[in-house]
Write an enzyme that holds these catalytic residues in place. Sequence first.
Site, PDB file in Angstrom:
ATOM      1  N   ARG A 102     -11.659   3.715  12.013  1.00 31.13           N
ATOM      2  CA  ARG A 102     -10.929   2.461  11.840  1.00 31.13           C
ATOM      3  C   ARG A 102     -11.867   1.311  11.476  1.00 31.13           C
ATOM      4  O   ARG A 102     -11.554   0.482  10.614  1.00 31.13           O
ATOM      5  CB  ARG A 102     -10.166   2.127  13.116  1.00 31.13           C
ATOM      6  CG  ARG A 102      -9.228   0.931  12.996  1.00 31.13           C
ATOM      7  CD  ARG A 102      -8.138   1.197  12.012  1.00 31.13           C
ATOM      8  NE  ARG A 102      -7.060   0.229  12.112  1.00 31.13           N
ATOM      9  CZ  ARG A 102      -5.981   0.248  11.344  1.00 31.13           C
ATOM     10  NH1 ARG A 102      -5.852   1.195  10.432  1.00 31.13           N
ATOM     11  NH2 ARG A 102      -5.039  -0.649  11.484  1.00 31.13           N
ATOM     12  N   SER A 111       0.825  -1.197   0.000  1.00 29.68           N
ATOM     13  CA  SER A 111       0.000   0.000   0.000  1.00 29.68           C
ATOM     14  C   SER A 111       0.869   1.261   0.000  1.00 29.68           C
ATOM     15  O   SER A 111       1.680   1.452  -0.903  1.00 29.68           O
ATOM     16  CB  SER A 111      -0.958  -0.052   1.198  1.00 29.68           C
ATOM     17  OG  SER A 111      -1.972   0.923   1.104  1.00 29.68           O
ATOM     18  N   HIS A 152      -7.769  -5.352  -0.291  1.00 31.61           N
ATOM     19  CA  HIS A 152      -6.558  -4.664   0.140  1.00 31.61           C
ATOM     20  C   HIS A 152      -5.829  -5.389   1.272  1.00 31.61           C
ATOM     21  O   HIS A 152      -4.668  -5.113   1.537  1.00 31.61           O
ATOM     22  CB  HIS A 152      -6.927  -3.244   0.579  1.00 31.61           C
ATOM     23  CG  HIS A 152      -5.783  -2.286   0.546  1.00 31.61           C
ATOM     24  ND1 HIS A 152      -5.059  -2.036  -0.610  1.00 31.61           N
ATOM     25  CD2 HIS A 152      -5.226  -1.514   1.507  1.00 31.61           C
ATOM     26  CE1 HIS A 152      -4.117  -1.152  -0.347  1.00 31.61           C
ATOM     27  NE2 HIS A 152      -4.185  -0.821   0.927  1.00 31.61           N
ATOM     28  N   ASP A 198      -9.118  -5.704  -5.062  1.00 36.79           N
ATOM     29  CA  ASP A 198      -8.759  -4.505  -4.292  1.00 36.79           C
ATOM     30  C   ASP A 198      -9.466  -3.289  -4.877  1.00 36.79           C
ATOM     31  O   ASP A 198      -9.241  -2.918  -6.037  1.00 36.79           O
ATOM     32  CB  ASP A 198      -7.240  -4.309  -4.326  1.00 36.79           C
ATOM     33  CG  ASP A 198      -6.762  -3.199  -3.400  1.00 36.79           C
ATOM     34  OD1 ASP A 198      -7.600  -2.521  -2.775  1.00 36.79           O
ATOM     35  OD2 ASP A 198      -5.531  -3.015  -3.309  1.00 36.79           O
TER      36      ASP A 198
END
Length: 349
Positions: free
Chosen positions: A216, A149, A321, A290
């Site tokens: 989150r 990433s 991801h 992803d």
Amino acid sequence: QGRLMTTHSFETYGIGDFALHSGKVLRDVQVAYVSHGHLNADGSNAILVTHGYTSGPSMLSLNHHTAEGSWANLLGPGRPLDTDRYFIVCTNMLGSSFGTTGPQSINPETGMPWGPEFPDINMADIVGVQHQFLKSMGVNHLRAVVGPSYGGWQALQWAIAYPHMVDAAGVIVSGLKHPDGLSAQSQLDKLKSSPEWRDGLYPQFGGMPETLFEIRMQTMRNYGLERLYEDREPDALKRQEMLAKPCRDWASKFDPYTLVALAGAAESFNVEARMNELQARLLLMVCTTDAIFPPNPKTTALVNSLKVPHRYVEIDSPYGHMASGIEWRQLEPQLRWLINGDEKTQQTQ
């Protein structure tokens, strides 16, 4: 040089002052890191592992799920990140929240945490701090820079900024430029909409734990963690508990303005026009599901046009991801090629 560097917990190392691209000088920059193995006498056997946007060096730790999943299975004697042969180091990047200088650090001019006053940084600053850190530790050459990433962007920045120091760049579930949608302003707007923001004075009130928890949880859902838990736990309530616990833990440690600082650092990142400058071996891996860095025909064609040894690999996985950690078995042979070198072989899958 040649010193043993076997650690399994965070260490912090001061690199002195660092001049940012903006002209501002950050005083007494601290870099948190973990390392495994040892550095050889001429400082030439290092591998830098670079972490993602909201994670840190614990991506190499056993039983620790980060946004990208744990890379612990790839680390150890005889593993792709071979601790018998290489000095493996993972630094917390500039502006992050796990020990390296960032918004949570004390501003020497005020004696208070930087918070929203933390200066603007970019990808060159992040990699420049890593470079200054590694050189001060006796590292003269990097066998590879590799990460998932946001870490993949750092690997590319390294290969372009320090071409004579880097043998190979591994860009995992990542891409050649910043994707649409993630911006410093969008992150700032999200924080400012919360009552925990308190006009940016949140450090004086214990941070923004509830806001960060909600952010989150949504991020983990977007990354595919819920799908993983569905495969492991049939009970819906237990799945939510499994999801909430690490999110709550992360929210208690992360500085909210880090989301803004690191989003801003990446906004201008785009190396598509500079890929012909690469001298390092390149591994680019994307996941078929992803949503952030989906397979892109333009990127595929660009990578496969390179004259340097390269591999473009699509990870066939439902985990989006999160695939860089969950699908570590698919990474293993590709990382061995990247790190150990096989210039006769190029591959597209």
